[in-house]
Write an enzyme that holds these catalytic residues in place. Structure first.
Site, PDB file in Angstrom:
ATOM      1  N   SER A 160      -7.104   4.221  -5.449  1.00 42.47           N
ATOM      2  CA  SER A 160      -8.232   4.527  -4.575  1.00 42.47           C
ATOM      3  C   SER A 160      -8.425   6.033  -4.524  1.00 42.47           C
ATOM      4  O   SER A 160      -7.479   6.784  -4.288  1.00 42.47           O
ATOM      5  CB  SER A 160      -7.943   3.986  -3.168  1.00 42.47           C
ATOM      6  OG  SER A 160      -8.974   4.361  -2.286  1.00 42.47           O
ATOM      7  N   CYS A 172       0.865  -1.174   0.000  1.00 42.11           N
ATOM      8  CA  CYS A 172       0.000   0.000   0.000  1.00 42.11           C
ATOM      9  C   CYS A 172       0.910   1.235   0.000  1.00 42.11           C
ATOM     10  O   CYS A 172       1.687   1.429   0.934  1.00 42.11           O
ATOM     11  CB  CYS A 172      -0.862  -0.057   1.266  1.00 42.11           C
ATOM     12  SG  CYS A 172      -1.847   1.401   1.543  1.00 42.11           S
ATOM     13  N   SER A 203     -13.686   5.576  -2.647  1.00 40.21           N
ATOM     14  CA  SER A 203     -13.971   5.689  -1.215  1.00 40.21           C
ATOM     15  C   SER A 203     -15.308   6.396  -1.073  1.00 40.21           C
ATOM     16  O   SER A 203     -15.379   7.621  -1.111  1.00 40.21           O
ATOM     17  CB  SER A 203     -12.866   6.499  -0.520  1.00 40.21           C
ATOM     18  OG  SER A 203     -11.676   5.756  -0.480  1.00 40.21           O
ATOM     19  N   LEU A 204     -16.367   5.617  -0.951  1.00 46.04           N
ATOM     20  CA  LEU A 204     -17.718   6.195  -0.960  1.00 46.04           C
ATOM     21  C   LEU A 204     -18.139   6.626   0.449  1.00 46.04           C
ATOM     22  O   LEU A 204     -18.438   7.784   0.686  1.00 46.04           O
ATOM     23  CB  LEU A 204     -18.693   5.174  -1.549  1.00 46.04           C
ATOM     24  CG  LEU A 204     -20.060   5.731  -1.926  1.00 46.04           C
ATOM     25  CD1 LEU A 204     -19.966   6.726  -3.064  1.00 46.04           C
ATOM     26  CD2 LEU A 204     -21.018   4.594  -2.294  1.00 46.04           C
ATOM     27  N   HIS A 205     -18.170   5.684   1.338  1.00 49.98           N
ATOM     28  CA  HIS A 205     -18.386   5.908   2.771  1.00 49.98           C
ATOM     29  C   HIS A 205     -19.774   6.414   3.182  1.00 49.98           C
ATOM     30  O   HIS A 205     -20.135   6.347   4.351  1.00 49.98           O
ATOM     31  CB  HIS A 205     -17.322   6.844   3.372  1.00 49.98           C
ATOM     32  CG  HIS A 205     -15.917   6.441   3.089  1.00 49.98           C
ATOM     33  ND1 HIS A 205     -15.513   5.133   2.986  1.00 49.98           N
ATOM     34  CD2 HIS A 205     -14.791   7.183   2.867  1.00 49.98           C
ATOM     35  CE1 HIS A 205     -14.219   5.082   2.716  1.00 49.98           C
ATOM     36  NE2 HIS A 205     -13.757   6.302   2.630  1.00 49.98           N
ATOM     37  N   GLY A 240      -2.529  10.514   1.119  1.00 51.61           N
ATOM     38  CA  GLY A 240      -2.704  11.359  -0.061  1.00 51.61           C
ATOM     39  C   GLY A 240      -3.795  10.900  -0.999  1.00 51.61           C
ATOM     40  O   GLY A 240      -4.312   9.791  -0.887  1.00 51.61           O
ATOM     41  N   GLU A 241      -4.167  11.805  -1.888  1.00 52.94           N
ATOM     42  CA  GLU A 241      -5.209  11.527  -2.888  1.00 52.94           C
ATOM     43  C   GLU A 241      -4.507  11.336  -4.243  1.00 52.94           C
ATOM     44  O   GLU A 241      -4.029  12.303  -4.848  1.00 52.94           O
ATOM     45  CB  GLU A 241      -6.189  12.713  -2.915  1.00 52.94           C
ATOM     46  CG  GLU A 241      -7.145  12.739  -4.080  1.00 52.94           C
ATOM     47  CD  GLU A 241      -7.932  11.457  -4.298  1.00 52.94           C
ATOM     48  OE1 GLU A 241      -8.588  10.970  -3.368  1.00 52.94           O
ATOM     49  OE2 GLU A 241      -7.882  10.931  -5.438  1.00 52.94           O
ATOM     50  N   CYS A 278      -4.436   4.935   7.245  1.00 56.65           N
ATOM     51  CA  CYS A 278      -3.447   5.889   6.760  1.00 56.65           C
ATOM     52  C   CYS A 278      -3.221   7.044   7.732  1.00 56.65           C
ATOM     53  O   CYS A 278      -4.133   7.542   8.347  1.00 56.65           O
ATOM     54  CB  CYS A 278      -3.814   6.406   5.385  1.00 56.65           C
ATOM     55  SG  CYS A 278      -5.283   7.428   5.344  1.00 56.65           S
ATOM     56  N   CYS A 281     -10.169  11.029   8.835  1.00 58.61           N
ATOM     57  CA  CYS A 281      -8.838  10.579   8.418  1.00 58.61           C
ATOM     58  C   CYS A 281      -7.726  11.371   9.093  1.00 58.61           C
ATOM     59  O   CYS A 281      -7.721  12.600   9.073  1.00 58.61           O
ATOM     60  CB  CYS A 281      -8.725  10.696   6.900  1.00 58.61           C
ATOM     61  SG  CYS A 281      -7.081  10.312   6.277  1.00 58.61           S
ATOM     62  N   ASN A 306     -11.365   2.678  12.189  1.00 54.82           N
ATOM     63  CA  ASN A 306     -10.307   2.396  13.147  1.00 54.82           C
ATOM     64  C   ASN A 306     -10.068   3.650  14.000  1.00 54.82           C
ATOM     65  O   ASN A 306      -9.496   4.614  13.526  1.00 54.82           O
ATOM     66  CB  ASN A 306      -9.046   2.025  12.340  1.00 54.82           C
ATOM     67  CG  ASN A 306      -7.981   1.394  13.199  1.00 54.82           C
ATOM     68  OD1 ASN A 306      -8.246   0.919  14.293  1.00 54.82           O
ATOM     69  ND2 ASN A 306      -6.758   1.404  12.699  1.00 54.82           N
TER      70      ASN A 306
HETATM   71  N1  SAH Z   1      -7.137   9.328  -0.623  1.00 59.60           N
HETATM   72  C1  SAH Z   1      -7.538   8.102  -1.166  1.00 59.60           C
HETATM   73  C2  SAH Z   1      -6.591   6.981  -0.873  1.00 59.60           C
HETATM   74  C3  SAH Z   1      -5.963   6.967   0.469  1.00 59.60           C
HETATM   75  S1  SAH Z   1      -7.050   6.832   1.865  1.00 59.60           S
HETATM   76  C4  SAH Z   1      -8.917   7.731  -0.703  1.00 59.60           C
HETATM   77  O1  SAH Z   1      -9.451   8.367   0.202  1.00 59.60           O
HETATM   78  O2  SAH Z   1      -9.472   6.819  -1.296  1.00 59.60           O
HETATM   79  C5  SAH Z   1      -6.979   5.126   2.130  1.00 59.60           C
HETATM   80  C6  SAH Z   1      -8.165   4.539   2.894  1.00 59.60           C
HETATM   81  O3  SAH Z   1      -7.938   4.682   4.293  1.00 59.60           O
HETATM   82  C7  SAH Z   1      -9.508   5.191   2.567  1.00 59.60           C
HETATM   83  O4  SAH Z   1     -10.397   4.264   2.009  1.00 59.60           O
HETATM   84  C8  SAH Z   1      -9.977   5.638   3.926  1.00 59.60           C
HETATM   85  O5  SAH Z   1     -11.315   5.412   4.039  1.00 59.60           O
HETATM   86  C9  SAH Z   1      -9.191   4.775   4.894  1.00 59.60           C
HETATM   87  N2  SAH Z   1      -9.146   5.361   6.236  1.00 59.60           N
HETATM   88  C10 SAH Z   1      -8.858   6.631   6.569  1.00 59.60           C
HETATM   89  N3  SAH Z   1      -8.964   6.795   7.908  1.00 59.60           N
HETATM   90  C11 SAH Z   1      -9.346   5.592   8.412  1.00 59.60           C
HETATM   91  C12 SAH Z   1      -9.647   5.116   9.727  1.00 59.60           C
HETATM   92  N4  SAH Z   1      -9.551   5.906  10.801  1.00 59.60           N
HETATM   93  N5  SAH Z   1     -10.013   3.814   9.861  1.00 59.60           N
HETATM   94  C13 SAH Z   1     -10.084   2.988   8.790  1.00 59.60           C
HETATM   95  N6  SAH Z   1      -9.831   3.387   7.544  1.00 59.60           N
HETATM   96  C14 SAH Z   1      -9.469   4.677   7.347  1.00 59.60           C
HETATM   97 FE1  SF4 Z   2      -7.157  12.304   1.829  1.00 60.50          FE
HETATM   98 FE2  SF4 Z   2      -8.066   9.774   1.462  1.00 60.50          FE
HETATM   99 FE3  SF4 Z   2      -7.521  10.727   3.959  1.00 60.50          FE
HETATM  100 FE4  SF4 Z   2      -9.632  11.648   2.595  1.00 60.50          FE
HETATM  101  S1  SF4 Z   2      -9.320   9.514   3.303  1.00 60.50           S
HETATM  102  S2  SF4 Z   2      -8.154  12.920   3.734  1.00 60.50           S
HETATM  103  S3  SF4 Z   2      -8.860  11.650   0.512  1.00 60.50           S
HETATM  104  S4  SF4 Z   2      -6.065  10.417   2.328  1.00 60.50           S
END
Ligand code: SAH
Ligand code: SF4
Length: 355
Positions: free
Chosen positions: A201, A112, A224-226, A169-170, A343, A126, A300
């Site tokens: 992603s 990853c 990443s829909l959520h 990062g995105e 992340c 996040c 998490n």
């Molecule tokens: N920025 C991109 C890719 C990196 S984020 C995106 O958002 O898709 C990678 C993943 O980590 C995302 O799917 C996000 O939902 C997840 N993530 C971020 N914070 C988290 C947390 N506290 N617990 C579980 N997953 C988390």
């Molecule tokens: Fe950036 Fe992905 Fe974290 Fe959202 S979940 S802040 S897009 S790294």
């Protein structure tokens, strides 16, 4: 000095003469694990010296490793300018041996990778978002994460791994460099990781999803829909104000995807926020007509996080609803829960330690 890991093979061919040497250099760096030009014995000595004057072969420095009970390893990596990023090694399948102890199937790994230092998107759940955005990673810094981790785990240089762009990062906010990294990873003289083994992603930058599709790289897409309604998604992910759910779904419908593959929808399940059956029902409707796969991820928690981990019962109920309605759905028990593998979480800990 230029990092040679920043260059696609085509770019390297343009910079050196004769062109065919680029293939040899690629083979040395990516298939034989060379970290100096000196060892490239099939290149003329003068050329090796010349290359060493112009280029480095620089991989990020391993600053910290945390190993989880489930075998995943989280790396804190240092870049040349002192910034830090995270990458995770996820063992997918164990090696298989016959009764004599000979390996019959190699172990499979996914790495990853991060695509930026920090992130501009600012999702409420996040940790990466908390530090704001610092800068884009170069293609070489993305590729270098995989080289450093393979080396550290003694995974042979020519062994293929899967790549997911799910670290910090995105990726679509750094599309040019990510596209180059995809090409470098997939080069047949290098790591030879097919784009079908690489998953981008994204938080849903609709116009960039379109652009990525037009580039026809052959990579897999994860969204990443959520959340399934705009009001809630906007609260969790402010980017939804610019690109709402409908615009993302439309972009996905146009995205070219291998017939045998699916678009993955990631759904971070948060206690009492989006873990109800009404949401599951809406999700089924939303994905109508898309070859999709849903991945439910347990939120998490981290110290001070505004949300809580959902109950197993609610996650299972959500999953069952999707499965009963014909949607492929897996549950990801946040890998490496005990090492805070979502992340941004290791980086945050190390910052806390250094204060
Ligand atoms: N920025 C991109 C890719 C990196 S984020 C995106 O958002 O898709 C990678 C993943 O980590 C995302 O799917 C996000 O939902 C997840 N993530 C971020 N914070 C988290 C947390 N506290 N617990 C579980 N997953 C988390
Ligand atoms: Fe950036 Fe992905 Fe974290 Fe959202 S979940 S802040 S897009 S790294």
């Amino acid at each position: 000095m230029k990092n040679i890991l920043d260059l696609t093979r085509q770019e390297l061919e343009e910079e050196i003469a004769p062109k065919f040497r680029a293939k040899q250099i690629y083979q040395w760096v990516y298939q034989k694990g060379a970290r100096s030009f000196d060892v490239m014995s099939n290149l003329p000595k003068a050329m090796r010296e010349d290359l060493a004057q112009k280029y480095s072969i620089a991989t990020p420095q391993i600053l910290n490793v945390e190993v989880s009970k489930d075998g995943s390893k989280k790396y804190l990596l240092g870049l040349e300018d002192g910034h830090t990023i995270e990458s995770v090694l996820l063992p997918m399948k164990k090696e298989q041996r016959d009764e004599k102890g000979n390996i019959i199937k190699e172990a499979r790994y996914t790495v990853c990778v991060s695509s930026q230092v920090g992130c501009k998107v600012g999702c409420a759940f996040c940790l990466t978002a908390k530090g704001g955005f610092v800068r884009n990673l170069t293609p070489g810094e993305i590729v270098g994460q995989v080289l450093a981790i393979k080396e550290d785990n003694k995974i042979p240089a020519n062994r293929r791994v899967n790549i997911v762009y799910m670290g910090m990062g995105e990726p679509l906010d750094n599309l040019d460099n990510v596209a180059k990294a995809i090409k470098i990873f997939s080069d047949e003289n290098g790591l030879s990781i097919s784009p079908r083994r690489q998953t981008i992603s994204t938080s849903g930058l609709a116009p960039k999803i379109k652009k990525l599709g037009e580039m026809n790289l052959g990579v897999l897409l994860a969204i990443s829909l959520h959340a399934v309604d705009d009001a809630l998604r906007q609260k969790l992910m402010p980017i939804n104000k610019a690109y709402n759910i409908e615009s993302i779904i439309n972009a996905v419908k146009e995205f070219p995807i291998d017939q045998r593959k699916r678009v993955m929808f990631e759904y971070l399940v948060i206690k009492d926020v989006n873990d109800d059956l009404k949401s599951a029902k809406k999700l089924v409707k939303l994905l109508h007509g898309i070859k999709a796969k849903v991945n439910l991820i347990y939120f998490n928690p981290y110290p001070g996080s505004p949300f809580q981990r959902p109950s197993e019962e609610d996650v299972k109920r959500f999953q069952k609803y999707l499965l009963d309605h014909g949607i492929l759905c897996t549950v990801r028990e946040s890998k490496g829960l005990d090492i805070s593998a979502a992340c941004g979480q290791l980086k945050e800990k190390s910052n806390a330690c250094s204060i």
